[in-house]
Design a protein around this motif. Structure first.
Motif, PDB file in Angstrom:
ATOM      1  N   PHE A   1       0.858  -1.189   0.000  1.00  0.00           N
ATOM      2  CA  PHE A   1       0.000   0.000   0.000  1.00  0.00           C
ATOM      3  C   PHE A   1       0.897   1.242   0.000  1.00  0.00           C
ATOM      4  O   PHE A   1       1.861   1.324   0.762  1.00  0.00           O
ATOM      5  CB  PHE A   1      -0.893  -0.005   1.243  1.00  0.00           C
ATOM      6  CG  PHE A   1      -1.822   1.178   1.304  1.00  0.00           C
ATOM      7  CD1 PHE A   1      -2.953   1.236   0.503  1.00  0.00           C
ATOM      8  CD2 PHE A   1      -1.563   2.239   2.162  1.00  0.00           C
ATOM      9  CE1 PHE A   1      -3.813   2.324   0.562  1.00  0.00           C
ATOM     10  CE2 PHE A   1      -2.411   3.335   2.226  1.00  0.00           C
ATOM     11  CZ  PHE A   1      -3.543   3.376   1.416  1.00  0.00           C
ATOM     12  N   ASP A   2       0.560   2.205  -0.846  1.00  0.00           N
ATOM     13  CA  ASP A   2       1.395   3.400  -0.993  1.00  0.00           C
ATOM     14  C   ASP A   2       0.890   4.500  -0.042  1.00  0.00           C
ATOM     15  O   ASP A   2      -0.005   5.278  -0.386  1.00  0.00           O
ATOM     16  CB  ASP A   2       1.340   3.872  -2.454  1.00  0.00           C
ATOM     17  CG  ASP A   2       2.276   5.048  -2.711  1.00  0.00           C
ATOM     18  OD1 ASP A   2       2.731   5.681  -1.739  1.00  0.00           O
ATOM     19  OD2 ASP A   2       2.539   5.325  -3.897  1.00  0.00           O
ATOM     20  N   TYR A   3       1.475   4.532   1.149  1.00  0.00           N
ATOM     21  CA  TYR A   3       1.061   5.523   2.149  1.00  0.00           C
ATOM     22  C   TYR A   3       1.358   6.947   1.680  1.00  0.00           C
ATOM     23  O   TYR A   3       0.601   7.870   1.957  1.00  0.00           O
ATOM     24  CB  TYR A   3       1.777   5.272   3.479  1.00  0.00           C
ATOM     25  CG  TYR A   3       1.150   4.181   4.311  1.00  0.00           C
ATOM     26  CD1 TYR A   3       0.017   4.431   5.070  1.00  0.00           C
ATOM     27  CD2 TYR A   3       1.690   2.899   4.347  1.00  0.00           C
ATOM     28  CE1 TYR A   3      -0.567   3.440   5.839  1.00  0.00           C
ATOM     29  CE2 TYR A   3       1.113   1.897   5.119  1.00  0.00           C
ATOM     30  CZ  TYR A   3      -0.017   2.175   5.862  1.00  0.00           C
ATOM     31  OH  TYR A   3      -0.593   1.196   6.619  1.00  0.00           O
ATOM     32  N   VAL A   4       2.468   7.104   0.983  1.00  0.00           N
ATOM     33  CA  VAL A   4       2.836   8.453   0.533  1.00  0.00           C
ATOM     34  C   VAL A   4       1.789   8.961  -0.466  1.00  0.00           C
ATOM     35  O   VAL A   4       1.291  10.089  -0.359  1.00  0.00           O
ATOM     36  CB  VAL A   4       4.250   8.455  -0.086  1.00  0.00           C
ATOM     37  CG1 VAL A   4       4.572   9.816  -0.686  1.00  0.00           C
ATOM     38  CG2 VAL A   4       5.280   8.066   0.968  1.00  0.00           C
ATOM     39  N   GLY A   5       1.433   8.106  -1.413  1.00  0.00           N
ATOM     40  CA  GLY A   5       0.429   8.487  -2.411  1.00  0.00           C
ATOM     41  C   GLY A   5      -0.917   8.784  -1.757  1.00  0.00           C
ATOM     42  O   GLY A   5      -1.596   9.752  -2.096  1.00  0.00           O
ATOM     43  N   ALA A   6      -1.304   7.934  -0.810  1.00  0.00           N
ATOM     44  CA  ALA A   6      -2.607   8.121  -0.150  1.00  0.00           C
ATOM     45  C   ALA A   6      -2.642   9.454   0.592  1.00  0.00           C
ATOM     46  O   ALA A   6      -3.619  10.205   0.504  1.00  0.00           O
ATOM     47  CB  ALA A   6      -2.866   6.967   0.816  1.00  0.00           C
ATOM     48  N   ASP A   7      -1.570   9.767   1.297  1.00  0.00           N
ATOM     49  CA  ASP A   7      -1.569  11.023   2.073  1.00  0.00           C
ATOM     50  C   ASP A   7      -1.390  12.245   1.174  1.00  0.00           C
ATOM     51  O   ASP A   7      -1.907  13.319   1.476  1.00  0.00           O
ATOM     52  CB  ASP A   7      -0.462  10.984   3.143  1.00  0.00           C
ATOM     53  CG  ASP A   7      -0.819  10.041   4.283  1.00  0.00           C
ATOM     54  OD1 ASP A   7      -2.007   9.682   4.407  1.00  0.00           O
ATOM     55  OD2 ASP A   7       0.085   9.644   5.036  1.00  0.00           O
ATOM     56  N   ARG A   8      -0.671  12.062   0.066  1.00  0.00           N
ATOM     57  CA  ARG A   8      -0.498  13.202  -0.847  1.00  0.00           C
ATOM     58  C   ARG A   8      -1.851  13.621  -1.419  1.00  0.00           C
ATOM     59  O   ARG A   8      -2.196  14.798  -1.453  1.00  0.00           O
ATOM     60  CB  ARG A   8       0.468  12.808  -1.982  1.00  0.00           C
ATOM     61  CG  ARG A   8       0.831  13.963  -2.903  1.00  0.00           C
ATOM     62  CD  ARG A   8       1.718  13.513  -4.064  1.00  0.00           C
ATOM     63  NE  ARG A   8       1.098  12.478  -4.859  1.00  0.00           N
ATOM     64  CZ  ARG A   8       1.591  11.259  -5.037  1.00  0.00           C
ATOM     65  NH1 ARG A   8       2.726  10.903  -4.467  1.00  0.00           N
ATOM     66  NH2 ARG A   8       0.948  10.375  -5.775  1.00  0.00           N
ATOM     67  N   VAL A   9      -2.654  12.635  -1.824  1.00  0.00           N
ATOM     68  CA  VAL A   9      -3.951  12.974  -2.417  1.00  0.00           C
ATOM     69  C   VAL A   9      -5.014  13.158  -1.330  1.00  0.00           C
ATOM     70  O   VAL A   9      -5.934  13.953  -1.478  1.00  0.00           O
ATOM     71  CB  VAL A   9      -4.358  11.893  -3.443  1.00  0.00           C
ATOM     72  CG1 VAL A   9      -5.722  12.183  -4.046  1.00  0.00           C
ATOM     73  CG2 VAL A   9      -3.303  11.805  -4.542  1.00  0.00           C
ATOM     74  N   GLY A  10      -4.865  12.392  -0.247  1.00  0.00           N
ATOM     75  CA  GLY A  10      -5.715  12.676   0.908  1.00  0.00           C
ATOM     76  C   GLY A  10      -6.994  11.874   0.995  1.00  0.00           C
ATOM     77  O   GLY A  10      -8.037  12.411   1.340  1.00  0.00           O
ATOM     78  N   PHE A  11      -6.928  10.573   0.701  1.00  0.00           N
ATOM     79  CA  PHE A  11      -8.133   9.768   0.951  1.00  0.00           C
ATOM     80  C   PHE A  11      -7.981   8.998   2.260  1.00  0.00           C
ATOM     81  O   PHE A  11      -6.898   8.893   2.823  1.00  0.00           O
ATOM     82  CB  PHE A  11      -8.466   8.849  -0.237  1.00  0.00           C
ATOM     83  CG  PHE A  11      -7.490   7.720  -0.504  1.00  0.00           C
ATOM     84  CD1 PHE A  11      -7.589   6.504   0.154  1.00  0.00           C
ATOM     85  CD2 PHE A  11      -6.486   7.876  -1.457  1.00  0.00           C
ATOM     86  CE1 PHE A  11      -6.710   5.462  -0.113  1.00  0.00           C
ATOM     87  CE2 PHE A  11      -5.604   6.844  -1.725  1.00  0.00           C
ATOM     88  CZ  PHE A  11      -5.713   5.637  -1.046  1.00  0.00           C
TER      89      PHE A  11
END
Ligand code: GUN
Ligand code: ZN
Length: 444
Positions: free
Chosen positions: A312-322
Motif C-alpha cells: 500500500f502506498d502511504y505516501v500516495g494516499a496522504d499526498r492525495v488525501g483519501f
C-alpha cells in the motif's frame, strides 16, 4: 455509572490533527449510560482531576495495566478462518484452490454457526470490538454471523457475498428455484431482505458486498449500486487493485471503464461508508476518486505480504488525501491480532519506495499505526465519535493491556522512556497475550 483506574491511551479529536495519541499514566475512565441507555464514556483524564468530579462512583483499579480503545478491523472474512496460511502463487490461484472450496462448506448452516462462534470469540480475544466482515454467498451465513455477534454484543457489519459469475457453480448466488434463471435478481432481493432484517438492530450493520468486480455481472453491480443509493446508511464493501492479474482481468471484463476502481464508481458503489480492501495499485486519478467520493481503503498488510500482492502506498494516499485504516483480511491475512497487523503495516511503510518520497521508505510512527487500527479506522467507516476512541460520548468498548504479559514485553516496556517507545514495544512484541480483557459496551 462505573469508573476504571489504570493508565489510559486514547486519541485527540481528528480536528486537532491526525493520529495524535493521548496518554495518562494514572488515569480514570468513567462510563455510564447515554439517553438511549448505551454505556458510553462520560469522562477521561488524570485520576486526580476526574476522581474529584465523580465522588462516590465505584472504581475498578487495574494497576500496571493500560486501557485503550477496542480495535476496529476494517476488513476480515468470517468464512476464511481455516484458510489462514494457505500458500499460493498469487491471489487468483489462492481463491480457486483454497478459499472457494472452504467457502462452499458454509452452505451447511451448522458449519456456518460453529464457525461464527469461533470467529467472534477470536476477534474479541484479540481485542477487536468492531469488524467489517465478509460472509459467503449463502444467506444463512449472514444470519448465523449476525446472530452470534448480537449475542456477544460485537459491533459487526456484514453482508451477503454477491457473486453471480466466474466462481464455482455451487458458490454462485442461487436462483429462487433450482432450475430458475433469476440468481442475480434473487441475490439483490436477498440483500434487501437482509438489510431490512438486520441493519441498525442493536450494534449490527449491513454492508452491500459485491466480492469484487470480476465475479459480478454488470446487472448485479448495477443492482447493488441501486440498493446503495436507496439505503445510504448501509455500508458497501469489496476488493480492488490487489494483484496485477486481478487488475488485468477486471479491465478486460469492463473495458469501458477508465480503471478497475472507476468500475465501482460507474455502478454507484463509491460513496461514504464504501470500504475497498487493498487499493494497492492505484494511480493518482484513482486516489482522487477515493477522496472525492468519500470511499476508504482497508489496508491489509499481512495479506499483501503473504500473497505477494504489493505494498500500500502511504505516501500516495496522504499526498492525495483519501481515508484508510487497517484490516486483518483473514484468511489472506495471517493473524487476527491487531499487533501483528500494525507491525506488518510498519514493514510495508519501510518498503514503500514506490511513493518515491524517500529512497529509504517511510518509518510510520507508532501513534499513526495504532490510530489506523482504532480511531482512524472508525473515521474511515463513518463511525468517528462512536467507536475506536475513548473521548466522551464514544461507546465504552475497550481493551485492558498487560504490558507484563511476556518476559520480553515486561523487560522492553519497562525501559520505555516516552509514549512512542512504549507503543512501539507493544506493536512489535504484542499478540493476543497482551490483551488481558476486552470490555464491550453494554446497553439496550
Ligand atoms: N479478492 C476477491 N476475493 C478475495 C478474498 O477473499 N480475499 C482477498 N484477499 N482478495 C479477494
Ligand atoms: Zn478480503
Amino acid at each position: 455509572m462505573k469508573a476504571y483506574r489504570a493508565s489510559l491511551l486514547w486519541f485527540a479529536p481528528h480536528s486537532e490533527g491526525p493520529a495524535r495519541a493521548l496518554f495518562e499514566e494514572d488515569g480514570m475512565l468513567v462510563v455510564g449510560p447515554n439517553p438511549q441507555g448505551v454505556q458510553v464514556v462520560q469522562a477521561i483524564g488524570a485520576w486526580r482531576t476526574v476522581s474529584a468530579q465523580y465522588p462516590g462512583v465505584a472504581v475498578e483499579h487495574w494497576p500496571g495495566r493500560i486501557i485503550a480503545p477496542g480495535f476496529v478491523d476494517l476488513h476480515v472474512h468470517f468464512p476464511q478462518t481455516n484458510v489462514i496460511g494457505s500458500p499460493a502463487s498469487g491471489l487468483l490461484p489462492w481463491l480457486e484452490n483454497y478459499t472457494f472450496p472452504e467457502e462452499k462448506r458454509f452452505a451447511a448452516p451448522e458449519y456456518s454457526a460453529q464457525a461464527a462462534t469461533f470467529f467472534v470469540a477470536e476477534l474479541l480475544r484479540n481485542g477487536v470490538t468492531t469488524a467489517l466482515t465478509f460472509a459467503t454467498s449463502h444467506p444463512e451465513s449472514v444470519n448465523t454471523l449476525f446472530n452470534e455477534a448480537q449475542a456477544r454484543r460485537l459491533r459487526l457489519i456484514t453482508g451477503l457475498c454477491l457473486m453471480d459469475r466466474h466462481a464455482p457453480a455451487d458458490l454462485l448466488n442461487q436462483p429462487s428455484t433450482p432450475s430458475g434463471h433469476d440468481a442475480t435478481e434473487q441475490s439483490l432481493r436477498d440483500t434487501e431482505a437482509l438489510i431490512q432484517r438486520w441493519h441498525g438492530v442493536d450494534r449490527l450493520g449491513y454492508a452491500i458486498t459485491p466480492r469484487f468486480a470480476p465475479t459480478s455481472t454488470e446487472a448485479q453491480l448495477r443492482g447493488a449500486g441501486e440498493l446503495a443509493a436507496k439505503y445510504p446508511e448501509v455500508w458497501i464493501q469489496s476488493h480492488v487493485a490487489e494483484n496485477k492479474d486481478e487488475i488485468a482481468w477486471a479491465e478486460e471484463l469492463f473495458p469501458f471503464s477508465r480503471s478497475y476502481l472507476a468500475t465501482y464508481d460507474h455502478f454507484g458503489l463509491m460513496r461514504n461508508r464504501a470500504i475497498y480492501a487493498h487499493c494497492i495499485h492505484l494511480d493518482d486519478d484513482d486516489r482522487a476518486l477515493m477522496r472525492s467520493t468519500g470511499a476508504a481503503a482497508a489496508v491489509s498488510p499481512t495479506s499483501n505480504l503473504f500473497l505477494g500482492s504489493g505494498f500500500f502506498d502511504y505516501v500516495g494516499a496522504d499526498r492525495v488525501g483519501f481515508q484508510y485504516g487497517l484490516a486483518s483480511d483473514v484468511g489472506g491475512g495471517t493473524s487476527f491480532s491487531p499487533f501483528h497487523t500494525m507491525l506488518a503495516a510498519y514493514y510495508v511503510g519501510r518498503a514503500s519506495v514506490e511513493g518515491l518520497q524517500t529512497k529509504q521508505g517511510l518509518s510510520l510512527s507508532p501513534q499513526h499505526l495504532w490510530w489506523q487500527h482504532s480511531a482512524g479506522a472508525a473515521r474511515a467507516m463513518g463511525l468517528e465519535g462512536v467507536v475506536g476512541n475513548l473521548l466522551p460520548g464514544c461507546e465504552a468498548d475497550f481493551v485492558v493491556l498487560n504490558p507484563q504479559a511476556t518476559p520480553l514485553l515486561a523487560r522492553k516496556t519497562s525501559i520505555a522512556s516516552n509514549l512512542d517507545e512504549l507503543l512501539f514495544s507493544m506493536i512489535v512484541l504484542g499478540d493476543d497475550r497482551l490483551i488481558e480483557k476486552t470490555v464491550i459496551s453494554q446497553g439496550i
